[in-house]
Write a protein that holds these residues in place. Structure first.
Motif, PDB file in Angstrom:
ATOM      1  N   GLU A  66       0.836  -1.187   0.000  1.00  0.00           N
ATOM      2  CA  GLU A  66       0.000   0.000   0.000  1.00  0.00           C
ATOM      3  C   GLU A  66       0.880   1.250   0.000  1.00  0.00           C
ATOM      4  O   GLU A  66       1.995   1.250   0.518  1.00  0.00           O
ATOM      5  N   ARG A  67       0.326   2.313  -0.561  1.00  0.00           N
ATOM      6  CA  ARG A  67       1.062   3.575  -0.691  1.00  0.00           C
ATOM      7  C   ARG A  67       1.552   4.079   0.662  1.00  0.00           C
ATOM      8  O   ARG A  67       2.708   4.496   0.803  1.00  0.00           O
ATOM      9  N   GLU A  68       0.692   4.037   1.680  1.00  0.00           N
ATOM     10  CA  GLU A  68       1.060   4.544   2.996  1.00  0.00           C
ATOM     11  C   GLU A  68       2.224   3.747   3.595  1.00  0.00           C
ATOM     12  O   GLU A  68       3.113   4.307   4.226  1.00  0.00           O
ATOM     13  N   PHE A  69       2.210   2.432   3.406  1.00  0.00           N
ATOM     14  CA  PHE A  69       3.296   1.599   3.920  1.00  0.00           C
ATOM     15  C   PHE A  69       4.619   1.986   3.265  1.00  0.00           C
ATOM     16  O   PHE A  69       5.636   2.133   3.944  1.00  0.00           O
ATOM     17  N   ARG A  70       4.597   2.174   1.940  1.00  0.00           N
ATOM     18  CA  ARG A  70       5.830   2.542   1.235  1.00  0.00           C
ATOM     19  C   ARG A  70       6.353   3.885   1.733  1.00  0.00           C
ATOM     20  O   ARG A  70       7.559   4.075   1.912  1.00  0.00           O
ATOM     21  N   LEU A  71       5.448   4.841   1.953  1.00  0.00           N
ATOM     22  CA  LEU A  71       5.874   6.155   2.456  1.00  0.00           C
ATOM     23  C   LEU A  71       6.475   6.041   3.851  1.00  0.00           C
ATOM     24  O   LEU A  71       7.485   6.680   4.155  1.00  0.00           O
ATOM     25  N   LYS A  72       5.874   5.204   4.714  1.00  0.00           N
ATOM     26  CA  LYS A  72       6.413   5.011   6.060  1.00  0.00           C
ATOM     27  C   LYS A  72       7.808   4.393   6.010  1.00  0.00           C
ATOM     28  O   LYS A  72       8.693   4.765   6.777  1.00  0.00           O
ATOM     29  N   VAL A  73       8.014   3.451   5.094  1.00  0.00           N
ATOM     30  CA  VAL A  73       9.330   2.821   4.950  1.00  0.00           C
ATOM     31  C   VAL A  73      10.363   3.863   4.530  1.00  0.00           C
ATOM     32  O   VAL A  73      11.463   3.916   5.074  1.00  0.00           O
ATOM     33  N   LEU A  74      10.007   4.700   3.560  1.00  0.00           N
ATOM     34  CA  LEU A  74      10.937   5.735   3.099  1.00  0.00           C
ATOM     35  C   LEU A  74      11.233   6.755   4.207  1.00  0.00           C
ATOM     36  O   LEU A  74      12.377   7.188   4.365  1.00  0.00           O
ATOM     37  N   TYR A  76      11.116   6.183   7.473  1.00  0.00           N
ATOM     38  CA  TYR A  76      11.954   5.486   8.444  1.00  0.00           C
ATOM     39  C   TYR A  76      13.394   5.438   7.957  1.00  0.00           C
ATOM     40  O   TYR A  76      14.330   5.670   8.715  1.00  0.00           O
ATOM     41  N   LYS A  77      13.562   5.135   6.666  1.00  0.00           N
ATOM     42  CA  LYS A  77      14.902   5.071   6.058  1.00  0.00           C
ATOM     43  C   LYS A  77      15.621   6.409   6.210  1.00  0.00           C
ATOM     44  O   LYS A  77      16.778   6.454   6.602  1.00  0.00           O
ATOM     45  N   GLN A  78      14.917   7.499   5.929  1.00  0.00           N
ATOM     46  CA  GLN A  78      15.532   8.822   6.038  1.00  0.00           C
ATOM     47  C   GLN A  78      15.845   9.178   7.489  1.00  0.00           C
ATOM     48  O   GLN A  78      16.929   9.681   7.790  1.00  0.00           O
ATOM     49  N   GLU A  79      14.922   8.894   8.406  1.00  0.00           N
ATOM     50  CA  GLU A  79      15.117   9.237   9.814  1.00  0.00           C
ATOM     51  C   GLU A  79      16.295   8.489  10.428  1.00  0.00           C
ATOM     52  O   GLU A  79      16.970   9.004  11.312  1.00  0.00           O
ATOM     53  N   HIS A  80      16.565   7.281   9.944  1.00  0.00           N
ATOM     54  CA  HIS A  80      17.605   6.452  10.530  1.00  0.00           C
ATOM     55  C   HIS A  80      18.847   6.326   9.632  1.00  0.00           C
ATOM     56  O   HIS A  80      19.708   5.490   9.878  1.00  0.00           O
ATOM     57  N   ASN A  81      18.915   7.147   8.596  1.00  0.00           N
ATOM     58  CA  ASN A  81      20.056   7.154   7.664  1.00  0.00           C
ATOM     59  C   ASN A  81      20.389   5.762   7.137  1.00  0.00           C
ATOM     60  O   ASN A  81      21.535   5.338   7.150  1.00  0.00           O
TER      61      ASN A  81
END
Length: 85
Positions: A66-74, A76-81
């Motif tokens: 789902e779109r929201e899941f993909r956005l959350k993953v991205l 999280y990726k940015q927040e945790h480098n």
């Protein structure tokens, strides 16, 4: 679903090259593909034969997210480098 980047025929050609005693690095240089997918293709071929190289999109094995899941993953990726992989 995502676009398949490599055909099954191409993957098989790369796998055969590696199985003919060439290194993954040599295959990478010859075919212009990084070593990571080559290693994956070789392992899938060893486990499942030619069926392991079938497009996941065509074989129905790949599930979309789902779109929201993909956005959350991205996010999280940015927040945790983290890397995309």
């Amino acid at each position: 679903m995502g676009k398949e980047l490599f055909t099954e025929e191409f993957k098989m050609m790369v796998v055969q090259y590696v199985l003919e005693s060439h290194s993954r690095r040599e295959a990478s240089e010859k075919f212009g593909v990084s070593c990571t997918p080559i290693e994956k293709w070789v392992n899938l071929y060893k486990l499942h034969g030619t069926e392991g190289l079938l497009s996941r999109n065509l074989a129905g094995r790949q599930k979309g997210f789902e779109r929201e899941f993909r956005l959350k993953v991205l996010q999280y990726k940015q927040e945790h480098n983290l890397s995309y992989t």
